[in-house]
Design a protein around this motif. Structure first.
Motif, short mmCIF file in Angstrom:
data_model
loop_
_atom_site.label_atom_id
_atom_site.label_comp_id
_atom_site.label_asym_id
_atom_site.label_seq_id
_atom_site.Cartn_x
_atom_site.Cartn_y
_atom_site.Cartn_z
N ASP A 6 15.71 26.34 -27.06
CA ASP A 6 14.65 27.78 -27.19
C ASP A 6 13.11 27.16 -27.76
OD1 ASP A 6 16.51 29.87 -27.25
OD2 ASP A 6 16.90 29.73 -29.47
N ALA A 7 13.71 25.63 -28.30
CA ALA A 7 12.63 24.70 -29.05
C ALA A 7 11.17 24.84 -27.30
CB ALA A 7 12.83 23.67 -29.30
N GLY A 8 12.00 24.20 -26.51
CA GLY A 8 11.21 24.60 -25.37
C GLY A 8 10.58 25.46 -25.24
N ARG A 9 11.00 26.52 -25.25
CA ARG A 9 10.48 27.57 -24.72
C ARG A 9 9.28 28.31 -26.03
NH1 ARG A 9 12.51 32.73 -23.59
NH2 ARG A 9 14.41 31.96 -23.58
N LEU A 10 9.12 27.76 -27.15
CA LEU A 10 8.77 27.79 -28.48
C LEU A 10 7.13 26.81 -27.69
CD1 LEU A 10 7.04 28.65 -30.77
CD2 LEU A 10 8.55 26.78 -32.35
N LEU A 11 8.09 25.98 -27.22
CA LEU A 11 5.90 24.58 -27.20
C LEU A 11 5.64 24.96 -25.33
CD1 LEU A 11 8.04 21.30 -26.78
CD2 LEU A 11 6.94 22.31 -29.15
N TYR A 12 6.56 25.84 -24.96
CA TYR A 12 5.68 26.08 -23.40
C TYR A 12 4.33 27.64 -24.26
CZ TYR A 12 4.75 28.57 -19.12
OH TYR A 12 4.37 29.64 -18.07
#
Length: 267
Positions: free
Chosen positions: A95-101
């Protein structure tokens, strides 16, 4: 359901968005048709990157990513799943990777910095978003030579090296940036974050954002910088292990120059 299309259920494994055969998958011609249509849709996200996914060996024939993918490129998403498995407890939550993207896609920053991560599971979604935007550069500052080599290898494997630059642990990071900094992601040792933020503040634009993990808590000095100094507007978000997202309020002294976004600056 009589007269209606049969429902298809997919398994969710540690790599969400992929489907495999199982007790809920359609068999025979119906199942083959659904699989073919889903695979075609997935590869249509970024057809030019299909060969990279096949070379990685992570997208087996008959599997595909659905629209639940974190990234627009299912081959890169599959690679990220394998990378998270390698990183284990140090992995960036999905979910953190999704936010950064999403932040990079929405903000379209000129320069994004991934600071101090031992694994490039932060650099890959950042570089993928830069590529999908068609502008900008993701800079990965690695804490040591092994981490730098690992980041270069995984970025090459994902086909994202042209949109990223990997820097080793030595040298002046602020001076190495090709332009003003718009987004900073802090990973690695939290004790190093206050000095890293102080180093990079002079090249930040007003409105630049800083994202830090709260997995091990925020260092007191860093918490003061982003919450009590008056230079940031900061918010804790319950995403992944917890993220502190801070927006720069005060103006920098060296962030008024143009951003150089030559896609050939990977190292």
């Amino acid at each position: 359901m009589p007269g209606g299309a049969p429902k298809v259920r997919y398994h969710e494994w540690p790599c969400p968005g992929q489907f495999v055969e199982g007790p809920f998958a359609l068999r025979g011609r119906a199942g083959q048709g659904v699989a073919a249509r889903t695979a075609a849709r997935a590869w249509s996200f970024a057809p030019e990157h299909g060969p990279a996914g096949r070379r990685s060996g992570l997208l087996a024939p008959g599997t595909a990513a659905t629209q639940d993918c974190c990234l627009d490129d299912p081959a890169v998403e599959a690679l990220l799943c394998a990378l998270r498995a390698r990183a284990g407890a140090d992995a960036l939550p999905r979910d953190a990777g999704r936010l950064l993207y999403s932040l990079v896609r929405a903000r379209r920053p000129g320069v994004t910095v991934d600071y101090g991560g031992a694994w490039p599971d932060t650099a890959i979604p950042l570089a993928a978003a830069v590529r999908d935007n068609g502008t900008g550069l993701a800079v990965c500052w690695a804490p040591g030579r092994p981490a730098a080599s690992r980041a270069r290898a995984w970025l090459e494997r994902a086909g994202l090296a042209p949109w990223a630059r990997v820097l080793g642990p030595f040298g002046d990071l602020a001076a190495a940036l090709p332009g003003p900094l718009d987004l900073l992601v802090l990973r690695g040792r939290p004790a190093a974050w206050p000095s890293a933020l102080e180093l990079l503040e002079p090249v930040m634009r007003p409105g630049s954002q800083v994202v830090a993990s709260e997995r091990h808590g925020l260092p007191g000095a860093y918490a003061h910088q982003v919450r009590a100094s008056g230079r940031y507007l900061s918010l804790a978000l319950p995403i992944g292990d917890g993220l502190e997202v801070s927006s720069r309020l005060a103006g920098p002294s060296r962030a008024d120059g143009p951003t150089r976004t030559d896609p050939g600056m990977s190292s």
